[in-house]
Design an enzyme around this catalytic site. Structure first.
Site, PDB file in Angstrom:
ATOM      1  N   GLU A  74       0.861  -1.193   0.000  1.00 49.72           N
ATOM      2  CA  GLU A  74       0.000   0.000   0.000  1.00 49.72           C
ATOM      3  C   GLU A  74       0.886   1.226   0.000  1.00 49.72           C
ATOM      4  O   GLU A  74       2.030   1.166   0.454  1.00 49.72           O
ATOM      5  CB  GLU A  74      -0.823   0.041   1.300  1.00 49.72           C
TER       6      GLU A  74
ATOM      7  N   HIS B 137      -6.748   2.631   5.525  1.00 47.72           N
ATOM      8  CA  HIS B 137      -5.979   2.169   6.677  1.00 47.72           C
ATOM      9  C   HIS B 137      -5.195   3.289   7.330  1.00 47.72           C
ATOM     10  O   HIS B 137      -4.747   4.211   6.646  1.00 47.72           O
ATOM     11  CB  HIS B 137      -4.977   1.086   6.248  1.00 47.72           C
TER      12      HIS B 137
ATOM     13  N   MET C 139      10.607  -1.815  -6.892  1.00 49.74           N
ATOM     14  CA  MET C 139      10.471  -3.272  -6.881  1.00 49.74           C
ATOM     15  C   MET C 139      10.715  -3.841  -8.274  1.00 49.74           C
ATOM     16  O   MET C 139      11.376  -4.859  -8.430  1.00 49.74           O
ATOM     17  CB  MET C 139       9.086  -3.676  -6.352  1.00 49.74           C
TER      18      MET C 139
ATOM     19  N   GLU D 217      12.538  -2.583 -10.565  1.00 49.25           N
ATOM     20  CA  GLU D 217      13.983  -2.505 -10.851  1.00 49.25           C
ATOM     21  C   GLU D 217      14.755  -3.649 -10.205  1.00 49.25           C
ATOM     22  O   GLU D 217      15.754  -4.120 -10.734  1.00 49.25           O
ATOM     23  CB  GLU D 217      14.558  -1.176 -10.325  1.00 49.25           C
ATOM     24  N   ALA D 218      14.252  -4.105  -9.049  1.00 48.94           N
ATOM     25  CA  ALA D 218      14.961  -5.173  -8.319  1.00 48.94           C
ATOM     26  C   ALA D 218      14.656  -6.560  -8.890  1.00 48.94           C
ATOM     27  O   ALA D 218      15.140  -7.564  -8.372  1.00 48.94           O
ATOM     28  CB  ALA D 218      14.591  -5.120  -6.846  1.00 48.94           C
TER      29      ALA D 218
END
Ligand code: ACO
Ligand code: LMR
Length: 604
Positions: free
Chosen positions: A230, A272, A291, A293-294
């Site tokens: 999120e 939330h 993320m 890119e990883a």
């Protein structure tokens, strides 16, 4: 520890949330668990000892306890606490459970626990190696093994979402609603999930994404993982680190919700408490890019997520990492089920031969079995097979109190009733109704007070003083006709039996010191037959390994007086039959046996 839950996992459910518990038990039944996933309920204000639930079309009883400690002591194998306390109590309930120990996982459903307390609670759990799921969560599920409360929704939804058996995906989300949504997407585009956790929406949740993904990396059932993050927080960067450092090697598909936030000029708080970005790197877009890119599978949009899942799944299947999952047989919940009005835990008459606590009647009734009335009492009253010495003691008690002549209160009343023309049963109950604190019914009281005095290490004189303050004669002390000079040989018989057969008689030994004091005051203040029975029964139960609470419960429910009631029934029936045989006329007390002192009533 590689798997969050197994098919043997059992939970203690804090709060008597019947609907959620029933959902868990329905799930258990459908997936053919052998034991119910809820081993106990904690309900601090309930006086119930158990709660009935359906198990398929049948019913089972789940024990109810007043505190987590009691529940944990009684069900030590239950290593999950489902904390359904409100946001006001959830913190204390968790801290208490952490102090008690023995819990591997604690799930907290409450939303809005003060953040300061949540952090304290989470830190303490982490120090102790306990996994906290929540706060503000619907929980977690290991499909085919264990499911927390309402996660996955109804049974129909669970089966449609393939949550009734393990699939290949490890799923972690924050939100419970999206968890259910994703389970469905995974069921359609892949083969379901092996383990799933909704970590909760509060800013400070106990376990975080990385905790679960690291465990799933080691769980051989999990072949790939899906992370639904999120906007807000930086937890996703820990996963990037773990991927880069090689701690996580299984494929991950991820998406961070909240990319819409960039279209608003000021910071947006999503549903939330934790869903709000405090810095650029906390935005959903930044996290998705990082993320990707990883080397994590990140779709272009949320709408592309199902296709991404399907692509990864298909690839893993082609590589042979994921095998076909055979569909297990499941139980069907009956369309109609009815709660039973009565419960019976002692005997069963439904088979070919009725049983006493599981033993066919013929196996205890026939002389060739060598069983006695004492054995039958131990089965039907205590649902246990007592050792010979205990059974013999019970039998000795029954025989000892069977009768004490026609002059005693109860026999007198039974005889008078029989002479008034009443039946055996009517005359018998008249006699039985005479049993009470002075006559034959002092056994429970004797056990209660002597045990209390002994437990509290009162000296005999302190005990006498205490009883005087209570304003009642000491139950089990005193007799109308028996005394030091005219000893009650029944008492001697019971004491001799105990000396020879009991492993130890600590309470009797104490009672004898009290008797020494009372008889020094008045010689008929002996330990009477009621007292001796009550006290020796406590010694017997202690030697048999009953807990103090169980013994106190026996006493409180009147179990001890029942031995006198049972035994003396034999004598009363004898007296009633005697009257009938003799065809005795109606009894009338002679005038000269009554002191008449009747004054004329004054007018007011
Ligand atoms: N504890 C303390 N003092 C006692 C007790 C006792 N259990 N029993 C009698 N006393 C005292 C009384 O206070 C009284 O004292 P006082 O003379 O200073 O006033 C004196 O002894 C005589 O009291 P009574 O009630 O007249 O005694 P009695 O001998 O008639 O009573 C009885 C016998 C009813 C059994 C009585 O001892 C009693 O109530 N005991 C406790 C209840 C009990 O154990 N009943 C079971 C008896 S066995 C059976 O029924 C199978
Ligand atoms: C009994 O067993 O009934 C007696 O001890 C009571 C009595 O008065 O003898």
């Amino acid at each position: 520890m590689n798997r969050l839950f197994t098919k043997d996992t059992q939970a203690i459910f804090w709060n008597n949330n019947k609907t959620a518990i029933q959902r868990m038990l329905d799930y258990d039944y459908v997936i053919k668990r052998e034991t119910p996933s809820v081993a106990a309920i904690v309900a601090p204000t309930s006086s119930n000892k158990f709660e009935k639930f359906f198990w398929g079309g049948d019913e089972i009883m789940v024990p109810v306890y007043r505190s987590t400690k009691e529940a944990k002591e009684a069900q030590p194998q239950a290593d999950v606490l489902l904390n359904f306390g409100s946001f006001r109590t959830a913190y204390n309930v968790t801290m208490d459970a952490l102090d008690i120990g023995g819990f591997k996982t604690i799930m907290i459903t409450a939303e809005g626990i003060p953040e300061r307390l949540a952090r304290k609670m989470n830190t303490r759990a982490r120090e102790l190696g306990v996994t906290i799921i929540g706060p503000a969560t619907v929980g977690a599920i290991s499909p085919g093994a264990f499911k927390i409360a309402n996660i996955g929704g109804t049974i129909e939804n669970i089966i449609n979402s393939k949550l009734h058996r393990a699939g290949s995906c490890g799923l972690v989300t924050r939100s419970g609603g999206l968890f259910n949504e994703l389970s469905n997407i995974i069921a359609i585009n892949a083969d379901g999930i092996a383990e799933g956790v909704a970590i909760g929406g509060d800013r400070f949740v106990g376990s975080v994404f990385i905790d679960h993904l690291l465990r799933m990396e080691k769980n051989p059932d999990v072949k790939y993982m899906i992370l639904l993050g999120e906007v807000g927080g930086a937890e996703e960067y820990k996963i990037i680190e773990a991927v880069k450092s090689g701690k996580i090697t299984k494929p991950i598909i991820a998406w961070c919700i909240g990319t819409i936030a960039k279209h608003y000029s000021s910071g947006v708080q999503f549903g939330h408490a934790g869903a709000s970005a405090n810095a650029e790197r906390e935005t959903a877009e930044a996290k998705n890019n990082a993320m990707r890119e990883a080397g994590i599978y990140v779709p272009a949009t949320f709408n592309d997520l199902p296709a991404e899942i399907n692509a990864v799944y298909t690839k893993l299947k082609a590589e042979g990492v994921i095998q076909d999952i055979p569909e297990p047989e499941i139980n069907k919940l009956p369309a109609y089920r009815r709660a039973r009005q009565f419960i019976c835990t002692i005997s069963d008459d439904r088979g070919e031969e009725a049983t006493y606590a599981g033993f066919p009647i013929s196996s205890v009734a026939l002389p060739s079995t060598g069983k006695t009335i004492g054995d039958v009492v131990s089965l039907l009253w205590f649902k246990k097979v007592y050792p010979r010495w205990a059974v013999d003691f019970i039998e000795t008690v029954i025989k000892t109190v069977a009768d004490h002549g026609p002059a005693v209160s109860g026999a007198h009343n039974a005889k008078v009733t029989a002479r008034a023309g009443k039946s055996v049963v009517e005359s018998l109950v008249t006699g039985l109704l005479t049993i009470g604190p002075r006559f034959g019914g002092a056994i429970d009281g004797a056990a209660k007070y002597f045990k209390y005095a002994n437990d509290n290490e009162m000296s005999p004189s302190e005990f006498l003083k205490y009883m005087k303050k209570q304003g009642i004669p000491i139950p089990g002390i005193g007799h109308r006709i028996k005394s030091l000079k005219n000893p009650d040989l029944r008492v001697k018989g019971l004491m001799d039996f105990a000396a020879e057969n009991f492993p130890a008689t600590p309470l009797l030994d104490y009672a004898r010191t009290v008797e020494a004091l009372t008889t020094s005051k008045k010689e008929n203040l002996i330990l009477n037959v009621d007292g001796t029975i009550g006290i020796l029964m406590v010694d017997m139960w202690r030697a048999l390994g009953y807990s103090e609470e169980e013994i106190d419960e026996f006493i409180a429910s009147g179990t001890l007086n029942a031995f006198f009631i049972l035994g003396r029934t034999i004598g009363f029936i004898g007296h009633v039959l005697d009257e009938k045989r003799l065809a005795m006329p109606m009894y009338r007390t002679p005038w000269d046996d009554i002191l008449y002192d009747v004054q004329k009533a004054e007018e007011i």
